[in-house]
Design an enzyme around this catalytic site. Structure first.
Site, PDB file in Angstrom:
ATOM      1  N   PRO A  81      -1.623  10.875  -8.016  1.00  0.00           N
ATOM      2  CA  PRO A  81      -2.871  10.694  -8.262  1.00  0.00           C
ATOM      3  C   PRO A  81      -3.532  11.070  -6.720  1.00  0.00           C
ATOM      4  O   PRO A  81      -3.000  10.748  -5.795  1.00  0.00           O
ATOM      5  CB  PRO A  81      -3.182   9.323  -8.554  1.00  0.00           C
ATOM      6  CG  PRO A  81      -1.899   8.518  -8.163  1.00  0.00           C
ATOM      7  CD  PRO A  81      -0.762   9.717  -8.303  1.00  0.00           C
ATOM      8  N   VAL A  82      -4.684  11.618  -6.797  1.00  0.00           N
ATOM      9  CA  VAL A  82      -5.200  12.190  -5.299  1.00  0.00           C
ATOM     10  C   VAL A  82      -6.064  11.372  -4.874  1.00  0.00           C
ATOM     11  O   VAL A  82      -6.909  10.713  -5.706  1.00  0.00           O
ATOM     12  CB  VAL A  82      -5.672  13.789  -5.716  1.00  0.00           C
ATOM     13  CG1 VAL A  82      -6.328  14.371  -4.330  1.00  0.00           C
ATOM     14  CG2 VAL A  82      -4.645  14.749  -6.309  1.00  0.00           C
ATOM     15  N   GLY A  85      -4.238   6.775  -2.075  1.00  0.00           N
ATOM     16  CA  GLY A  85      -3.332   6.177  -0.706  1.00  0.00           C
ATOM     17  C   GLY A  85      -1.830   6.347  -1.108  1.00  0.00           C
ATOM     18  O   GLY A  85      -0.812   5.663  -0.623  1.00  0.00           O
ATOM     19  N   GLY A  87      -0.434   9.262  -0.639  1.00  0.00           N
ATOM     20  CA  GLY A  87       0.129  10.311   0.252  1.00  0.00           C
ATOM     21  C   GLY A  87       0.048  11.723  -0.404  1.00  0.00           C
ATOM     22  O   GLY A  87       0.946  12.533   0.049  1.00  0.00           O
ATOM     23  N   SER A  88      -1.043  12.165  -1.127  1.00  0.00           N
ATOM     24  CA  SER A  88      -1.005  13.310  -1.865  1.00  0.00           C
ATOM     25  C   SER A  88      -1.089  14.266  -0.735  1.00  0.00           C
ATOM     26  O   SER A  88      -0.905  15.424  -0.929  1.00  0.00           O
ATOM     27  CB  SER A  88      -2.094  13.295  -2.789  1.00  0.00           C
ATOM     28  OG  SER A  88      -3.449  13.042  -2.298  1.00  0.00           O
ATOM     29  N   ALA A  90      -0.315  14.336   2.611  1.00  0.00           N
ATOM     30  CA  ALA A  90       0.692  14.412   3.202  1.00  0.00           C
ATOM     31  C   ALA A  90       1.878  15.222   2.385  1.00  0.00           C
ATOM     32  O   ALA A  90       2.681  15.926   2.744  1.00  0.00           O
ATOM     33  CB  ALA A  90       1.411  12.769   3.444  1.00  0.00           C
ATOM     34  N   ALA A  91       1.940  14.902   1.087  1.00  0.00           N
ATOM     35  CA  ALA A  91       2.619  15.580   0.226  1.00  0.00           C
ATOM     36  C   ALA A  91       2.491  17.329   0.190  1.00  0.00           C
ATOM     37  O   ALA A  91       3.665  18.040   0.462  1.00  0.00           O
ATOM     38  CB  ALA A  91       2.847  15.075  -1.129  1.00  0.00           C
ATOM     39  N   ASP A 132       2.150   8.399   6.870  1.00  0.00           N
ATOM     40  CA  ASP A 132       2.122   8.987   5.575  1.00  0.00           C
ATOM     41  C   ASP A 132       3.021  10.166   5.571  1.00  0.00           C
ATOM     42  O   ASP A 132       4.022  10.390   4.812  1.00  0.00           O
ATOM     43  CB  ASP A 132       0.898   9.512   4.928  1.00  0.00           C
ATOM     44  CG  ASP A 132       0.009   8.568   4.419  1.00  0.00           C
ATOM     45  OD1 ASP A 132       0.433   7.132   4.559  1.00  0.00           O
ATOM     46  OD2 ASP A 132      -0.911   8.794   3.600  1.00  0.00           O
TER      47      ASP A 132
HETATM   48  O1  PMV Z   1      -4.687   4.777   2.588  1.00  0.00           O
HETATM   49  P1  PMV Z   1      -3.051   4.872   2.878  1.00  0.00           P
HETATM   50  O2  PMV Z   1      -2.283   4.580   1.873  1.00  0.00           O
HETATM   51  O3  PMV Z   1      -3.074   6.062   3.752  1.00  0.00           O
HETATM   52  O4  PMV Z   1      -2.875   3.572   3.943  1.00  0.00           O
HETATM   53  C1  PMV Z   1      -3.563   3.317   4.996  1.00  0.00           C
HETATM   54  C2  PMV Z   1      -2.866   2.459   5.769  1.00  0.00           C
HETATM   55  C3  PMV Z   1      -3.456   1.657   6.812  1.00  0.00           C
HETATM   56  O5  PMV Z   1      -2.624   0.660   7.594  1.00  0.00           O
HETATM   57  C4  PMV Z   1      -4.718   0.747   6.104  1.00  0.00           C
HETATM   58  C5  PMV Z   1      -3.858   2.450   7.824  1.00  0.00           C
HETATM   59  C6  PMV Z   1      -3.108   3.108   8.744  1.00  0.00           C
HETATM   60  O6  PMV Z   1      -3.588   4.333   9.597  1.00  0.00           O
HETATM   61  O7  PMV Z   1      -1.921   2.961   8.875  1.00  0.00           O
END
Ligand code: PMV
Length: 286
Positions: A81-82, A85, A87-88, A90-91, A132
């Protein structure tokens, strides 16, 4: 026939430590068994986007950050899912760099993935913590503290169900919101950091880990990043046999991660799917 070169990378989930990682605590994240494949094809003319299951205005800027300006068609396929959170971006970055290196007849090392992956991540996220793309590049589970080299973490691979709220949380805004509620939320942030340390001693005990995840979700609520929908998704997973459930990532939407007993994924997934999108995978990837 033009030559084609592919690269693949997994997505990621944060098991514990989101938000507290921003203030210096450790976080545990792991690659998942879903991800992104990039295919590069040699073509005449400027580098262009072909097929893509990611639609985003910033995509060409991201491609230009790491690819030659001429001579490539880029096709992108993802089952992540894009913008939730997982990591789409980053992937995408790491798959792209692996395909680029394959075209050059070599395998990229971590330093290259880390450096050039960050160039792509910055197009999408401004100034991300870097968690990520480190996890996605390393695979498996990773222990991460800001400013330190990420360390691989040995842990069993658990069945999980990911429940997708269908809403994208804005990580930058959520992090800024938490900062604006300090020092009031500092005890909860401190406890979130402690929960990571507790989890490190319970990685082989899924029941203990599940309990820690549930407490982490409650603390994430206290710092203001959960939503009624996310709370309800956690409750639904727990009512259907999950050992633990919490939001994963920045919150405000995104996904809930439910840790399941062996063979328990189907029940959680079926219950969730009556309301929202949900899929089972392994954490870390098998
Ligand atoms: O949105 P995501 O899954 O990349 O998570 C962010 C994680 C945080 O701790 C809220 C922010 C960060 O930069 O680490």
């Amino acid at each position: 026939m033009s030559a084609t070169f592919t690269g693949r990378a997994p997505g990621k989930l944060i098991l514990l430590g989101e938000h507290s990682v921003v203030v210096g605590h450790r976080a545990i994240a792991a690659a998942v068994s879903r991800g992104t494949t990039v295919r590069l094809t040699d073509v005449e003319g400027p580098t262009r986007l072909g097929e893509s299951s990611i639609q985003d205005d910033r995509l060409m800027t991201a491609l230009r950050a790491v690819l030659p300006a001429e001579g490539l068609q880029v096709d992108i396929f993802t089952d992540l899912p894009v913008g939730r959170g997982m990591g789409s971006s980053a992937a995408l970055a790491i798959a792209l760099l692996r395909a680029r290196a394959a075209r050059e007849g070599r395998t990229p090392d971590f330093a290259e993935l880390h450096h050039d992956g960050f160039l792509v991540e910055r197009v999408f996220h401004g100034n991300p913590s870097g968690l990520d793309h480190c996890v996605v590049a390393m695979g498996g589970a990773v222990l991460y503290r800001r400013g330190e080299a990420p360390a691989p973490l040995q842990m069993p691979s658990y069945p999980v169900v990911v429940l997708d709220s269908g809403v994208a949380g804005d990580t930058g805004q959520l992090v800024a919101g938490v900062a604006s509620r300090r020092p009031g939320v500092d005890p909860a942030l401190m406890r979130l950091g402690e929960l990571v340390e507790l989890a490190l001693r319970s990685l082989h005990d899924p029941h203990a880990l599940g309990g820690i995840m549930c407490e982490a979700h409650a603390r994430l609520g206290e710092i203001g990043v959960s939503t009624p929908d996310l709370d309800e998704m956690c409750a639904l997973a727990l009512q259907n046999g999950a050992l633990g459930a919490k939001l994963s990532g920045a919150g405000g939407g995104g996904v809930v991660l439910a840790l399941c007993p062996d063979g328990g994924e189907a029940l959680v997934q079926a219950a969730a799917r009556r309301k929202i999108a949900a899929f089972a995978c392994r954490l870390p990837e098998a």
